[in-house]
Design a protein around this motif. Structure first.
Motif, PDB file in Angstrom:
ATOM      1  N   THR A 120       0.859  -1.179   0.000  1.00  0.00           N
ATOM      2  CA  THR A 120       0.000   0.000   0.000  1.00  0.00           C
ATOM      3  C   THR A 120       0.896   1.230   0.000  1.00  0.00           C
ATOM      4  N   GLY A 126      -2.709  -1.977  -2.856  1.00  0.00           N
ATOM      5  CA  GLY A 126      -2.137  -2.932  -1.941  1.00  0.00           C
ATOM      6  C   GLY A 126      -2.971  -4.194  -1.843  1.00  0.00           C
ATOM      7  N   THR A 153      -7.061  -7.293   0.981  1.00  0.00           N
ATOM      8  CA  THR A 153      -6.808  -5.907   0.586  1.00  0.00           C
ATOM      9  C   THR A 153      -7.184  -5.032   1.774  1.00  0.00           C
ATOM     10  N   SER A 154      -6.986  -3.756   1.645  1.00  0.00           N
ATOM     11  CA  SER A 154      -7.362  -2.849   2.732  1.00  0.00           C
ATOM     12  C   SER A 154      -8.869  -2.796   2.914  1.00  0.00           C
TER      13      SER A 154
END
Length: 185
Positions: A120, A126, A153-154
């Motif tokens: 990220t 990210g 992922t985030s």
């Protein structure tokens, strides 16, 4: 004069014996398996890079060991780390226990603890992808696996069995048992 004749005769005899050894060695070797197992290149703790005209690195392959068989047109890498992308902050890194490349078919197989990730940066992007093995078609830029896949992922996580992706088309397809969790912001 006799000395010269004896010397020339001895040299001719040595040449004939050498040629006979080569001839009979080829006739009776029967294509020994050792020729197929002949390693042409072997690197330890290596890094190979592809650079652009301005000197930036666009791809890098590194690892603990690289073995290449020219006759078989294949290579094996132990503990490969493959990095792809010109911008270091957007570069995708892929690690595995081993990688095998068949240059005839342009197919690569990453095996054992495959981890592909992009860090990220600046609050964007990210991801982390984990699977047991991943096949990659270099000509068509298609990656696939029939093993369990975990992607985080985030914004969430996806778990599935099997995956196909076309990297040039930004297409990602999961094959079966897809489960996902997303965080709402």
């Amino acid at each position: 004069m006799k000395a010269w004749i004896i010397l020339i005769a001895a040299l001719c005899l040595i040449l004939v014996i050498t040629q006979m050894e080569d001839y009979f060695g080829q006739q009776y070797s029967g294509g020994l398996a050792s020729e197929k197992d002949h390693v042409d290149y072997y690197f330890v703790n290596f890094a190979l890079m592809e650079t652009q005209a301005d000197g930036t690195i666009s791809q890098q392959v590194s690892g603990k060991h690289l073995t290449h068989w020219k006759l078989q047109k294949q290579s094996t890498i132990i503990a490969p780390v493959i990095s792809d992308g010109i911008d270091p902050q957007q570069r995708v890194h892929t690690l595995a226990d081993t990688a095998q490349l068949n240059q005839q078919t342009q197919q690569a197989r990453l095996q054992g603890n495959v981890h592909s990730y992009q860090a990220t940066y600046a609050g964007q992007g990210g991801f982390d992808l984990y699977t047991d093995h991943l096949d990659y078609d270099l000509k068509n830029r298609v990656a696939s696996t029939d093993a369990n896949v975990n992607i985080t992922t985030s914004s969430g996580a996806i778990q599935a069995v099997g995956m196909n992706t076309k990297l040039d088309e930004d297409l990602l397809r999961f094959n079966a048992n897809v489960r996902s969790t997303y965080s709402v912001k």
